[in-house]
Design an enzyme around this catalytic site. Sequence first.
Site, PDB file in Angstrom:
ATOM      1  CD  GLU A   1      -2.896   5.260   6.810  1.00  0.00           C
ATOM      2  OE1 GLU A   1      -2.899   5.338   5.575  1.00  0.00           O
ATOM      3  OE2 GLU A   1      -1.968   4.728   7.459  1.00  0.00           O
TER       4      GLU A   1
ATOM      5  CD  GLU B   1      -3.482  -2.946   7.215  1.00  0.00           C
ATOM      6  OE1 GLU B   1      -2.453  -3.268   6.648  1.00  0.00           O
ATOM      7  OE2 GLU B   1      -4.008  -1.818   7.100  1.00  0.00           O
TER       8      GLU B   1
ATOM      9  CG  HIS C   1      -5.771   1.626   5.162  1.00  0.00           C
ATOM     10  ND1 HIS C   1      -5.309   2.598   6.019  1.00  0.00           N
ATOM     11  CD2 HIS C   1      -4.755   0.751   4.992  1.00  0.00           C
ATOM     12  CE1 HIS C   1      -4.056   2.319   6.343  1.00  0.00           C
ATOM     13  NE2 HIS C   1      -3.691   1.203   5.738  1.00  0.00           N
TER      14      HIS C   1
ATOM     15  CG  ASN D   1      -1.705   1.221   1.427  1.00  0.00           C
ATOM     16  OD1 ASN D   1      -1.787   2.041   0.520  1.00  0.00           O
ATOM     17  ND2 ASN D   1      -2.318   1.370   2.597  1.00  0.00           N
ATOM     18  CD1 TRP D   2       3.523   0.949  -2.729  1.00  0.00           C
ATOM     19  CD2 TRP D   2       3.520   1.967  -4.733  1.00  0.00           C
ATOM     20  NE1 TRP D   2       4.211   0.138  -3.616  1.00  0.00           N
ATOM     21  CE2 TRP D   2       4.226   0.743  -4.853  1.00  0.00           C
ATOM     22  CE3 TRP D   2       3.390   2.777  -5.852  1.00  0.00           C
ATOM     23  CZ2 TRP D   2       4.788   0.321  -6.059  1.00  0.00           C
ATOM     24  CZ3 TRP D   2       3.950   2.360  -7.052  1.00  0.00           C
ATOM     25  CH2 TRP D   2       4.649   1.152  -7.151  1.00  0.00           C
ATOM     26  CE  LYS D   3       0.094   3.257   4.742  1.00  0.00           C
ATOM     27  NZ  LYS D   3       0.050   3.389   6.182  1.00  0.00           N
TER      28      LYS D   3
ATOM     29  CB  SER E   1       5.122  -2.029  12.019  1.00  0.00           C
ATOM     30  OG  SER E   1       4.664  -0.711  12.262  1.00  0.00           O
TER      31      SER E   1
ATOM     32  N   GLY F   1       2.266   1.951  10.721  1.00  0.00           N
ATOM     33  CA  GLY F   1       3.195   3.070  10.590  1.00  0.00           C
ATOM     34  C   GLY F   1       3.872   3.450  11.898  1.00  0.00           C
TER      35      GLY F   1
ATOM     36  N   GLY G   1       2.741  -1.276   4.301  1.00  0.00           N
ATOM     37  CA  GLY G   1       2.745   0.153   4.002  1.00  0.00           C
ATOM     38  C   GLY G   1       4.162   0.644   3.751  1.00  0.00           C
ATOM     39  N   GLY G   2       4.778   1.226   4.776  1.00  0.00           N
ATOM     40  CA  GLY G   2       6.086   1.873   4.645  1.00  0.00           C
ATOM     41  C   GLY G   2       7.131   1.033   3.926  1.00  0.00           C
TER      42      GLY G   2
HETATM   43  C1  PEP Z   1      -0.823  -0.107   6.023  1.00  0.00           C
HETATM   44  O1  PEP Z   1      -0.970   1.089   5.899  1.00  0.00           O
HETATM   45  O2  PEP Z   1      -1.662  -0.872   5.506  1.00  0.00           O
HETATM   46  C2  PEP Z   1       0.309  -0.587   6.781  1.00  0.00           C
HETATM   47  C3  PEP Z   1       0.298  -1.818   7.191  1.00  0.00           C
HETATM   48  O3  PEP Z   1       1.328   0.321   7.023  1.00  0.00           O
HETATM   49  P1  PEP Z   1       2.758   0.018   7.700  1.00  0.00           P
HETATM   50  O4  PEP Z   1       3.284  -1.243   7.065  1.00  0.00           O
HETATM   51  O5  PEP Z   1       3.602   1.222   7.349  1.00  0.00           O
HETATM   52  O6  PEP Z   1       2.540  -0.132   9.151  1.00  0.00           O
END
Ligand code: PEP
Length: 252
Positions: free
Chosen positions: A97, A167, A95, A9-11, A213, A173, A234-235
């Site tokens: 966010e 999640e 998600h 997920n590049w957000k 994470s 994040g 994500g990151g």
């Molecule tokens: C996400 O946003 O779906 C996610 C899991 O982010 P991160 O890996 O950065 O925690």
Amino acid sequence: MRRPFIAGNWKMNLDRASAIALAEGVVREAGKCEGVDLAVCPPSVYLECVGKALARSSVGLGAQNVYHQKDGAFTGEISAAMLKDLGCRYVILGHSERRHVLGETDEEVNKKVLAALAAGLTPLVCVGELLTEREQGKTDEVIRRQFDRSLAGLTAEQLVQLVIAYEPVWAIGSGKVATPAQAQEVHLDLRRLMEQRYNKEVAQTVRIQYGGSVKPENAADLLALPDVDGALVGGASLKVDQFMGIVAGLKE
Ligand code: PEP
């Protein structure tokens, strides 16, 4: 057997050139991987150029959101048919966010899930508790409520077409990953819930990704869990070596 599935997920990150370069890097490395489904979910404005970079590869294209209506006067929104037209196979829905920063409700997620399925997209439906909810012992209750409301009205045939992503909001994040025991407990509870609401076959078929994470250093322990079928990243999905380092965790 459920095939592992790892999605990035590049957000709201990257620009056009770096999105294309990242997609090309993933494609190059994905050619060396077997037995896993991979996908990247760029910002919607880069879906088309990233889709071109993924062409003729096995890496799927996913969007990060959709609007439930088919078409019409909905300024700024994008329909499921439009995503399909751009070559999307997946769409991330619900998600945290979108739920917690943008105020999306379970009912809205439900409409989006139904619209995505009707258009032939595979929804990656996110569920997860806040830290306060976990501390109050409400994790199961929150996950079950999100499942029931976000997936209301789905038939068994529809449910097996989607992917669930557990999640925990406190792990996204934040660098605070759920322990393998915490992840397995919720994934197993989701499977029990699917068995109660549908049947055993559905519960054993639907893939459940863990997200929060995930990094190359912790991926192997999470991906080895019996009810974890992959990861939503994500990151760490913004760097080819980190994303592919997570994929490599499947083999450890
Ligand atoms: C996400 O946003 O779906 C996610 C899991 O982010 P991160 O890996 O950065 O925690």
